[in-house]
Scaffold this motif. Structure first.
Motif, PDB file in Angstrom:
ATOM      1  N   THR A 223      -0.619  12.824   8.033  1.00 13.41           N
ATOM      2  CA  THR A 223      -1.956  12.179   7.919  1.00 13.41           C
ATOM      3  C   THR A 223      -2.255  11.391   6.720  1.00 13.41           C
ATOM      4  O   THR A 223      -2.805  10.348   6.649  1.00 13.41           O
ATOM      5  CB  THR A 223      -2.882  13.297   8.221  1.00 13.41           C
ATOM      6  N   VAL A 224      -1.698  12.014   5.557  1.00  9.51           N
ATOM      7  CA  VAL A 224      -2.056  11.440   4.375  1.00  9.51           C
ATOM      8  C   VAL A 224      -1.264  10.190   4.227  1.00  9.51           C
ATOM      9  O   VAL A 224      -1.684   9.160   3.768  1.00  9.51           O
ATOM     10  CB  VAL A 224      -1.495  12.495   3.071  1.00  9.51           C
ATOM     11  N   SER A 225       0.412  10.151   4.613  1.00 12.48           N
ATOM     12  CA  SER A 225       0.816   9.007   4.714  1.00 12.48           C
ATOM     13  C   SER A 225       0.304   8.018   5.400  1.00 12.48           C
ATOM     14  O   SER A 225       0.457   6.681   5.181  1.00 12.48           O
ATOM     15  CB  SER A 225       2.297   9.437   4.948  1.00 12.48           C
ATOM     16  N   ALA A 226      -0.032   8.422   6.720  1.00 10.74           N
ATOM     17  CA  ALA A 226      -0.762   7.286   7.500  1.00 10.74           C
ATOM     18  C   ALA A 226      -1.750   6.399   7.066  1.00 10.74           C
ATOM     19  O   ALA A 226      -2.058   5.361   6.866  1.00 10.74           O
ATOM     20  CB  ALA A 226      -1.067   8.168   8.817  1.00 10.74           C
ATOM     21  N   LEU A 227      -2.721   7.396   6.351  1.00  7.86           N
ATOM     22  CA  LEU A 227      -3.871   6.650   5.662  1.00  7.86           C
ATOM     23  C   LEU A 227      -3.331   5.690   4.501  1.00  7.86           C
ATOM     24  O   LEU A 227      -4.119   4.900   4.252  1.00  7.86           O
ATOM     25  CB  LEU A 227      -5.025   7.671   5.465  1.00  7.86           C
ATOM     26  N   LEU A 228      -2.493   6.250   3.867  1.00  8.94           N
ATOM     27  CA  LEU A 228      -2.088   5.559   2.639  1.00  8.94           C
ATOM     28  C   LEU A 228      -1.495   3.977   3.184  1.00  8.94           C
ATOM     29  O   LEU A 228      -1.675   3.044   2.295  1.00  8.94           O
ATOM     30  CB  LEU A 228      -0.808   6.151   1.914  1.00  8.94           C
ATOM     31  N   GLN A 229      -1.344   3.762   4.504  1.00  3.60           N
ATOM     32  CA  GLN A 229      -0.550   2.486   4.767  1.00  3.60           C
ATOM     33  C   GLN A 229      -1.603   1.454   5.055  1.00  3.60           C
ATOM     34  O   GLN A 229      -1.408   0.147   4.907  1.00  3.60           O
ATOM     35  CB  GLN A 229       0.170   2.588   6.198  1.00  3.60           C
ATOM     36  N   ALA A 230      -2.938   1.896   4.948  1.00  7.16           N
ATOM     37  CA  ALA A 230      -4.024   1.124   4.762  1.00  7.16           C
ATOM     38  C   ALA A 230      -4.304   0.540   3.528  1.00  7.16           C
ATOM     39  O   ALA A 230      -5.218  -0.485   3.352  1.00  7.16           O
ATOM     40  CB  ALA A 230      -5.504   1.931   5.043  1.00  7.16           C
ATOM     41  N   THR A 231      -3.663   0.790   2.342  1.00  2.00           N
ATOM     42  CA  THR A 231      -3.786   0.132   1.012  1.00  2.00           C
ATOM     43  C   THR A 231      -3.629  -1.285   0.939  1.00  2.00           C
ATOM     44  O   THR A 231      -4.514  -1.992   0.508  1.00  2.00           O
ATOM     45  CB  THR A 231      -2.872   0.964   0.209  1.00  2.00           C
ATOM     46  N   PRO A 232      -2.620  -1.865   1.600  1.00  2.49           N
ATOM     47  CA  PRO A 232      -2.347  -3.609   1.277  1.00  2.49           C
ATOM     48  C   PRO A 232      -3.764  -4.020   2.127  1.00  2.49           C
ATOM     49  O   PRO A 232      -4.247  -5.225   1.677  1.00  2.49           O
ATOM     50  CB  PRO A 232      -1.177  -3.720   2.192  1.00  2.49           C
ATOM     51  N   LEU A 233      -4.356  -3.624   3.247  1.00  2.15           N
ATOM     52  CA  LEU A 233      -5.404  -4.240   3.916  1.00  2.15           C
ATOM     53  C   LEU A 233      -6.523  -4.415   2.836  1.00  2.15           C
ATOM     54  O   LEU A 233      -7.268  -5.433   2.663  1.00  2.15           O
ATOM     55  CB  LEU A 233      -5.903  -3.436   5.179  1.00  2.15           C
ATOM     56  N   VAL A 234      -6.878  -3.142   1.984  1.00  2.25           N
ATOM     57  CA  VAL A 234      -7.850  -2.965   1.242  1.00  2.25           C
ATOM     58  C   VAL A 234      -7.808  -4.021   0.157  1.00  2.25           C
ATOM     59  O   VAL A 234      -8.815  -4.755  -0.507  1.00  2.25           O
ATOM     60  CB  VAL A 234      -8.046  -1.600   0.820  1.00  2.25           C
TER      61      VAL A 234
ATOM     62  N   GLY B 170      -8.548   4.464  -4.317  1.00  2.00           N
ATOM     63  CA  GLY B 170      -8.232   4.427  -5.658  1.00  2.00           C
ATOM     64  C   GLY B 170      -6.824   3.759  -5.976  1.00  2.00           C
ATOM     65  O   GLY B 170      -6.866   2.906  -6.935  1.00  2.00           O
ATOM     66  N   PHE B 171      -5.820   3.716  -5.339  1.00  5.41           N
ATOM     67  CA  PHE B 171      -4.562   3.059  -5.306  1.00  5.41           C
ATOM     68  C   PHE B 171      -4.733   1.615  -5.175  1.00  5.41           C
ATOM     69  O   PHE B 171      -4.194   0.720  -5.756  1.00  5.41           O
ATOM     70  CB  PHE B 171      -3.391   3.571  -4.427  1.00  5.41           C
ATOM     71  N   ALA B 172      -5.562   1.157  -3.885  1.00 14.61           N
ATOM     72  CA  ALA B 172      -5.895  -0.190  -3.797  1.00 14.61           C
ATOM     73  C   ALA B 172      -6.547  -0.736  -5.043  1.00 14.61           C
ATOM     74  O   ALA B 172      -6.214  -1.855  -5.307  1.00 14.61           O
ATOM     75  CB  ALA B 172      -6.671  -0.281  -2.507  1.00 14.61           C
ATOM     76  N   LEU B 173      -7.545  -0.299  -5.672  1.00 18.06           N
ATOM     77  CA  LEU B 173      -8.297  -0.595  -6.704  1.00 18.06           C
ATOM     78  C   LEU B 173      -7.413  -0.778  -8.033  1.00 18.06           C
ATOM     79  O   LEU B 173      -7.453  -1.541  -8.877  1.00 18.06           O
ATOM     80  CB  LEU B 173      -9.275   0.261  -7.160  1.00 18.06           C
TER      81      LEU B 173
END
Length: 293
Positions: free
Chosen positions: A95-106, A157-160
């Motif tokens: 679950t955590v890894s799946a949500l992390l994949q949205a970083t480039p979109l943000v 946070g990673f996206a920022l």
């Protein structure tokens, strides 16, 4: 092997390394408080990145480190790492890894909002679809736990952090920025540990897991930067999403996780929209460059 194939191979290796890093930190979180993990991981990461920076001839002390954007990047690194490690401790790795994949979109959306980058309706549509995939994974109101919330905040946070990196002075290399990003984790972890308690000497096995994670993560970061230098961005960048594949495999083998259909569906939606957004960004950049000639 041509440059694009080498770059793709390095990117896949980097994503495998990051997935292993996540697995090791999740394993360590069974016996070590999150604040202490951040302190140890941050200190070791500072040492490894400093060594890489010095090997490249980068200056670790630079007046541009006082730039406000560098401070913003360090703060975003703290937020990202803090909530990401917390999510690893509370939620399934898949679950955590799946949500992390949205970083480039943000990041793409943030670049349009904060840096004025042009984003057409096709990419905005893909971003919206990607966020719908995030909602499928999260299932707010149905199966939304604190671990999922922490994963979402870590992703933001990673996206920022990535956005702040774009605005950082060009005189500062990624390695130098990495040094101070990891260094900021040490006091942040200490403050969290003071609030939550649990300070003490971690078990040797857990300490070994954290130390190994720092080495593997640093190596993965080096492979990532090498990949971006070797191949074309449009060819290499989509291979970032192989991280989810490795994470799902490790989640099943190490933690016995079996993601349900909605998690897999949401992951596919996020990855598909992310790949499209990245490829579309590259195409629009090439078109704009051709029109300027």
């Amino acid at each position: 092997m041509n440059a694009n194939l080498k770059g793709a191979a390095m990117m896949v290796a980097a994503m495998a390394g990051f997935a292993v890093e996540d697995m090791l930190l999740k394993s360590a979180a069974r016996d070590v408080p999150v604040g202490l993990i951040l302190m140890i991981f941050g200190a070791l990461g500072t040492v490894w990145f400093a060594a890489l920076a010095k090997s490249r001839g980068d200056r670790l002390l630079n007046r541009d480190l006082l730039h406000p954007v560098v401070g913003a990047k360090s703060l975003a690194e703290i937020v990202g790492r803090l909530f990401f490690v917390l999510a690893l401790a509370l939620a399934p790795l898949s679950t955590v890894s799946a949500l992390l994949q949205a970083t480039p979109l943000v990041v793409v959306a943030g670049a349009a909002l904060f840096f004025g980058e042009r984003v057409g309706w096709r990419r905005w549509s893909a971003i919206a679809i990607g966020f719908a995939g995030v909602l499928i994974v999260l299932r707010p109101g149905v199966d939304l736990g604190w671990g999922s919330v922490a994963a979402l905040l870590g992703m933001l946070g990673f996206a920022l952090r990535d956005l702040a990196t774009r605005g950082a002075p060009k005189s500062l290399s990624n390695m130098v920025l990495g040094v101070y990003g990891f260094l900021a984790l040490v006091p942040a972890g200490a403050i969290m540990l003071a609030v939550t308690g649990g300070a003490g000497v971690p078990p040797a096995a857990a300490l070994g897991l954290i130390a190994t994670a720092s080495v593997v993560g640093t190596g993965a970061y080096y492979a990532l930067t090498s990949a971006m230098r070797l191949g074309e961005v449009a060819v290499v960048t989509p291979f970032r999403y192989t991280r989810l594949v490795f994470a799902l495999i490790l989640a099943a083998l190490v933690f016995g996780e079996r993601p349900d259909l909605l998690t897999l569906l949401g992951s596919a939606v996020i990855v598909g929209s992310g790949v499209y957004t990245l490829l579309r960004s590259r195409r629009e950049t090439q078109t704009a460059a051709a029109q300027e000639i």
